[in-house]
Design an enzyme around this catalytic site. Structure first.
Site, PDB file in Angstrom:
ATOM      1  N   ARG A 250      48.995 -20.716   6.417  1.00 47.97           N
ATOM      2  CA  ARG A 250      50.634 -20.920   7.253  1.00 47.97           C
ATOM      3  C   ARG A 250      50.123 -21.364   7.812  1.00 47.97           C
ATOM      4  NH1 ARG A 250      55.376 -15.661   6.297  1.00 47.97           N
ATOM      5  NH2 ARG A 250      55.754 -16.916   4.043  1.00 47.97           N
TER       6      ARG A 250
ATOM      7  N   ARG B 225      48.705  -7.916   0.113  1.00 49.41           N
ATOM      8  CA  ARG B 225      50.186  -7.669   0.180  1.00 49.41           C
ATOM      9  C   ARG B 225      51.182  -8.007  -0.840  1.00 49.41           C
ATOM     10  NH1 ARG B 225      52.029 -12.271   4.328  1.00 49.41           N
ATOM     11  NH2 ARG B 225      53.991 -11.630   4.561  1.00 49.41           N
TER      12      ARG B 225
ATOM     13  N   ARG C 148      48.159 -20.947  12.397  1.00 55.73           N
ATOM     14  CA  ARG C 148      47.341 -19.804  12.449  1.00 55.73           C
ATOM     15  C   ARG C 148      47.006 -18.896  12.359  1.00 55.73           C
ATOM     16  NH1 ARG C 148      52.352 -16.031  10.915  1.00 55.73           N
ATOM     17  NH2 ARG C 148      51.857 -15.869   8.491  1.00 55.73           N
TER      18      ARG C 148
ATOM     19  N   ARG D 172      64.823  -3.379  -1.496  1.00 60.22           N
ATOM     20  CA  ARG D 172      63.559  -2.994  -2.325  1.00 60.22           C
ATOM     21  C   ARG D 172      63.275  -2.134  -3.219  1.00 60.22           C
ATOM     22  NH1 ARG D 172      60.689  -4.876   2.567  1.00 60.22           N
ATOM     23  NH2 ARG D 172      61.275  -7.112   2.511  1.00 60.22           N
TER      24      ARG D 172
ATOM     25  N   LYS E  97      61.734 -16.778   1.145  1.00 59.34           N
ATOM     26  CA  LYS E  97      63.206 -16.565   0.685  1.00 59.34           C
ATOM     27  C   LYS E  97      64.116 -16.698   1.923  1.00 59.34           C
ATOM     28  CE  LYS E  97      62.554 -12.177   0.177  1.00 59.34           C
ATOM     29  NZ  LYS E  97      62.660 -11.398   1.626  1.00 59.34           N
TER      30      LYS E  97
END
Ligand SMILES: [Zn+2]
Length: 229
Positions: free
Chosen positions: A136, A175, A164, A99, A24
């Site tokens: 990621r 999440r 990472r 949100r 996004k």
């Protein structure tokens, strides 16, 4: 109340929705550049308003320092402030707001006299999001995040990607669950509107960018037609 900068004919107001890992942020940035609309990301404006030391910024800082989430009222006031600035007069690309349904209702009031609100929801299957978030990488040169699924080098500076140390799969799932719980009512709030589009985000970024542009053009066309009647 008179709009602080007057109306702008042809203004385009865009809300981008999408879970973490959907791309996004990248798509919002590309759309912002392509349409010359300011990208308004809540992360950025929170940071900015804290730095600027305004009354709102100080209140937001105190809230975050106490370990609390910035609530609807404060978030709405901060976004309203940002959208009242002159560069957002002819539209914006919102990333990270609204949100909640309370925030969405407030946004409807803010844009009531500012042209159509187009809502673009980037949809990606849960298992793909899990994979993306778990793999990621970050650019060794500039630090921006990248998904090695589509690229072997940083999209911003061409630098090499390094792994990472990332959240474990359980944290990733949590999440995503939090996002779904928060956002489901929001999607329900918007989904019956003609200016709402779901976009398949499980494709290479350039293909998604083209789909985002096409959805926006279709929404603007429909809105223009509505005005003419
Ligand atoms: Zn880079």
């Amino acid at each position: 109340m008179v709009a602080p900068h007057g109306n702008c004919p042809g203004a385009i107001n865009v809300v981008m929705l999408g879970p973490p890992g959907a791309g996004k942020g990248t798509q919002a940035e590309r759309l912002s550049r392509a349409r010359k609309l300011p990208k308004v990301s809540t992360g950025d404006i929170l940071r900015e308003s804290v730095q600027s030391g305004t009354k709102l910024g100080r209140a937001a800082k105190a809230t975050m320092e106490a370990g609390n989430l910035v609530g609807d009222d404060m978030m709405i006031a901060i976004v309203q402030d940002r959208l009242n600035r002159s560069d957002a007069r002819c539209g914006f690309v919102l990333d990270g707001f609204p949100r909640t349904v309370v925030q969405a209702t407030a946004l409807d009031r803010m844009v009531a006299d500012r042209g159509p609100l187009v809502v673009l929801d980037i949809v990606v299957p849960e298992e793909v999001l899990e994979f993306r978030l778990a793999t990621r990488r970050i650019c060794a040169k500039c630090g921006s995040t990248a998904t090695p699924e589509w690229t072997a080098a940083c999209g911003k500076c061409g630098g090499g990607l390094v792994t990472r140390v990332d959240d474990g799969i359980e944290i990733v799932r949590e999440r995503l669950k939090v996002y779904q719980r928060q956002t489901k009512p929001l999607v329900e709030y918007y989904s019956s509107r003609p200016n709402f589009s779901s976009i398949d985000g499980n494709r290479p970024p350039d293909v998604v960018t083209a789909a985002v542009g096409a959805a926006l053009d279709a929404a603007i066309g429909a809105a223009g037609h509505g005005v003419a009647q």
